[in-house]
Motif scaffolding. Structure first.
Motif, PDB file in Angstrom:
ATOM      1  N   LEU A  89       0.510  -1.372   0.180  1.00  7.94           N
ATOM      2  CA  LEU A  89       0.070  -0.233   0.037  1.00  7.94           C
ATOM      3  C   LEU A  89       0.781   1.216  -0.251  1.00  7.94           C
ATOM      4  CD1 LEU A  89      -2.898  -0.865   2.610  1.00  7.94           C
ATOM      5  CD2 LEU A  89      -2.893  -1.354  -0.106  1.00  7.94           C
ATOM      6  N   HIS A  90       1.904   1.138   0.349  1.00  9.06           N
ATOM      7  CA  HIS A  90       2.892   2.156   0.150  1.00  9.06           C
ATOM      8  C   HIS A  90       3.044   3.326   1.192  1.00  9.06           C
ATOM      9  CE1 HIS A  90       3.988   1.315  -3.954  1.00  9.06           C
ATOM     10  NE2 HIS A  90       2.717   1.286  -4.660  1.00  9.06           N
ATOM     11  N   LEU A  91       2.568   1.960   2.595  1.00  8.44           N
ATOM     12  CA  LEU A  91       2.407   2.844   3.461  1.00  8.44           C
ATOM     13  C   LEU A  91       3.804   2.429   4.946  1.00  8.44           C
ATOM     14  CD1 LEU A  91      -1.478   2.896   4.042  1.00  8.44           C
ATOM     15  CD2 LEU A  91       0.396   4.893   3.466  1.00  8.44           C
ATOM     16  N   SER A  92       4.001   3.067   5.768  1.00 11.32           N
ATOM     17  CA  SER A  92       4.814   2.626   6.874  1.00 11.32           C
ATOM     18  C   SER A  92       3.744   1.492   7.526  1.00 11.32           C
ATOM     19  CB  SER A  92       5.756   3.442   8.020  1.00 11.32           C
ATOM     20  OG  SER A  92       4.373   4.774   8.498  1.00 11.32           O
ATOM     21  N   LYS A  93       4.722   0.979   8.356  1.00 12.04           N
ATOM     22  CA  LYS A  93       3.916  -0.079   9.584  1.00 12.04           C
ATOM     23  C   LYS A  93       3.196   0.610  10.235  1.00 12.04           C
ATOM     24  CE  LYS A  93       5.473  -3.414  12.885  1.00 12.04           C
ATOM     25  NZ  LYS A  93       5.976  -4.239  13.467  1.00 12.04           N
ATOM     26  N   SER A  94       4.022   1.543  10.898  1.00  8.02           N
ATOM     27  CA  SER A  94       3.623   2.151  11.231  1.00  8.02           C
ATOM     28  C   SER A  94       1.832   3.172  11.288  1.00  8.02           C
ATOM     29  CB  SER A  94       4.664   3.676  12.615  1.00  8.02           C
ATOM     30  OG  SER A  94       3.948   4.857  11.417  1.00  8.02           O
ATOM     31  N   CYS A  95       1.812   3.694  10.085  1.00  4.47           N
ATOM     32  CA  CYS A  95       0.677   3.557   9.553  1.00  4.47           C
ATOM     33  C   CYS A  95      -0.600   2.925   9.769  1.00  4.47           C
ATOM     34  CB  CYS A  95       1.670   4.920   8.150  1.00  4.47           C
ATOM     35  SG  CYS A  95      -0.657   5.283   7.526  1.00  4.47           S
ATOM     36  N   ILE A  96       0.064   2.040   8.830  1.00  5.77           N
ATOM     37  CA  ILE A  96      -1.025   0.973   9.501  1.00  5.77           C
ATOM     38  C   ILE A  96      -1.580   0.227   9.995  1.00  5.77           C
ATOM     39  CG2 ILE A  96      -0.785  -2.219   8.417  1.00  5.77           C
ATOM     40  CD1 ILE A  96      -0.605  -0.971   6.281  1.00  5.77           C
ATOM     41  N   SER A  97      -0.856   0.393  11.501  1.00  2.44           N
ATOM     42  CA  SER A  97      -0.407  -0.222  12.888  1.00  2.44           C
ATOM     43  C   SER A  97      -2.245   0.862  13.295  1.00  2.44           C
ATOM     44  CB  SER A  97       0.561   0.259  13.695  1.00  2.44           C
ATOM     45  OG  SER A  97       1.069  -0.845  13.307  1.00  2.44           O
ATOM     46  N   LYS A  98      -1.682   2.208  12.746  1.00  2.71           N
ATOM     47  CA  LYS A  98      -2.804   3.218  12.975  1.00  2.71           C
ATOM     48  C   LYS A  98      -4.078   3.034  12.264  1.00  2.71           C
ATOM     49  CE  LYS A  98       1.088   6.809  14.358  1.00  2.71           C
ATOM     50  NZ  LYS A  98       1.485   7.910  13.609  1.00  2.71           N
ATOM     51  N   ARG A  99      -3.650   3.275  11.073  1.00  6.54           N
ATOM     52  CA  ARG A  99      -5.134   2.694  10.318  1.00  6.54           C
ATOM     53  C   ARG A  99      -6.356   1.505  10.925  1.00  6.54           C
ATOM     54  NH1 ARG A  99      -5.899   4.982   4.949  1.00  6.54           N
ATOM     55  NH2 ARG A  99      -4.038   6.879   4.605  1.00  6.54           N
ATOM     56  N   ARG A 100      -4.729   0.165  11.446  1.00  4.76           N
ATOM     57  CA  ARG A 100      -6.247  -0.452  11.970  1.00  4.76           C
ATOM     58  C   ARG A 100      -6.261  -0.402  13.648  1.00  4.76           C
ATOM     59  NH1 ARG A 100      -2.675  -5.969  13.345  1.00  4.76           N
ATOM     60  NH2 ARG A 100      -1.780  -4.230  15.093  1.00  4.76           N
ATOM     61  N   ALA A 101      -5.539   0.893  14.227  1.00  9.64           N
ATOM     62  CA  ALA A 101      -6.661   0.853  15.420  1.00  9.64           C
ATOM     63  C   ALA A 101      -7.751   1.450  15.656  1.00  9.64           C
ATOM     64  CB  ALA A 101      -5.476   1.612  16.381  1.00  9.64           C
ATOM     65  N   GLN A 102      -8.141   2.527  14.156  1.00 14.86           N
ATOM     66  CA  GLN A 102      -8.729   3.878  14.385  1.00 14.86           C
ATOM     67  C   GLN A 102     -10.127   2.857  14.084  1.00 14.86           C
ATOM     68  OE1 GLN A 102      -7.221   6.616  11.525  1.00 14.86           O
ATOM     69  NE2 GLN A 102      -5.847   7.504  12.376  1.00 14.86           N
ATOM     70  N   PHE A 103      -9.741   1.780  13.057  1.00 12.25           N
ATOM     71  CA  PHE A 103     -10.639   1.282  12.845  1.00 12.25           C
ATOM     72  C   PHE A 103     -11.097   0.663  13.919  1.00 12.25           C
ATOM     73  CE2 PHE A 103     -13.000  -3.026  11.472  1.00 12.25           C
ATOM     74  CZ  PHE A 103     -13.363  -2.769  10.541  1.00 12.25           C
ATOM     75  N   MET A 104     -10.107  -0.614  14.673  1.00 15.97           N
ATOM     76  CA  MET A 104     -10.894  -1.103  16.067  1.00 15.97           C
ATOM     77  C   MET A 104     -11.858  -0.379  16.825  1.00 15.97           C
ATOM     78  SD  MET A 104     -10.476  -4.365  15.803  1.00 15.97           S
ATOM     79  CE  MET A 104      -9.951  -5.560  14.284  1.00 15.97           C
ATOM     80  N   MET A 105     -10.763   1.031  16.889  1.00 16.89           N
ATOM     81  CA  MET A 105     -11.723   1.777  17.869  1.00 16.89           C
ATOM     82  C   MET A 105     -12.943   2.525  16.868  1.00 16.89           C
ATOM     83  SD  MET A 105     -10.166   2.952  20.488  1.00 16.89           S
ATOM     84  CE  MET A 105     -10.845   4.529  21.577  1.00 16.89           C
ATOM     85  N   LEU A 106     -13.153   2.556  16.061  1.00 17.69           N
ATOM     86  CA  LEU A 106     -14.766   2.736  15.482  1.00 17.69           C
ATOM     87  C   LEU A 106     -15.552   1.204  15.415  1.00 17.69           C
ATOM     88  CD1 LEU A 106     -16.771   4.527  13.651  1.00 17.69           C
ATOM     89  CD2 LEU A 106     -15.340   3.209  11.746  1.00 17.69           C
ATOM     90  N   LEU A 107     -15.341   0.584  15.534  1.00 17.62           N
ATOM     91  CA  LEU A 107     -15.802  -0.825  16.572  1.00 17.62           C
ATOM     92  C   LEU A 107     -15.737  -0.874  17.337  1.00 17.62           C
ATOM     93  CD1 LEU A 107     -16.928  -3.424  15.038  1.00 17.62           C
ATOM     94  CD2 LEU A 107     -14.775  -4.557  15.010  1.00 17.62           C
ATOM     95  N   ALA A 108     -15.663  -0.159  18.092  1.00 16.14           N
ATOM     96  CA  ALA A 108     -15.495  -0.214  19.406  1.00 16.14           C
ATOM     97  C   ALA A 108     -16.832   0.670  20.411  1.00 16.14           C
ATOM     98  CB  ALA A 108     -14.100   0.046  20.337  1.00 16.14           C
TER      99      ALA A 108
END
Length: 119
Positions: A89-108
């Protein structure tokens, strides 16, 4: 112990169908079975609510985050790690982690768990 109830439906008997207001003998474990059925129904309702929350979150996220979530959680045998996803996706590992965390927060938030989770 046998319980008698009056029903207003067609129920099969050994040879014929019983008609309205027939007396039906229920097994002694009827209440226990009914309780199990009610518990299963409640679980099914909760699963459907959870499914709706996940569907809502997937519908309200960007394509890159959708790819991340799909690759990490929905693919049966994902070959990509966070680094591999980042390269794809041409993103850094930390950016991937942040996007995953944001999705999980929305789901929560959708599941009503937001007060108990922190990222």
């Amino acid at each position: 112990m046998t319980t008698l109830i009056s029903v207003s439906v067609r129920l099969p008997t050994q040879q014929t169908f019983a008609t309205r207001e027939s007396q039906v003998k229920l097994p002694s474990n009827f209440k226990k079975n009914m309780k199990l059925t009610t518990e299963l129904d409640e679980r099914l309702v909760q699963l459907r609510l959870n499914e709706a929350c996940v569907a809502y979150c997937l519908a309200h996220t960007d394509q890159e985050t959708l790819t991340i979530i799909d690759e990490l959680y929905f693919k049966r045998h994902s070959a990509l790690t966070l680094e591999g996803l980042g390269q794809q996706l041409h993103l850094s590992k930390s950016c991937i982690s942040k996007r995953r965390a944001q999705f999980m927060m929305l789901l929560a938030d959708q599941l009503g768990l937001s007060s108990s989770m922190s990222y």
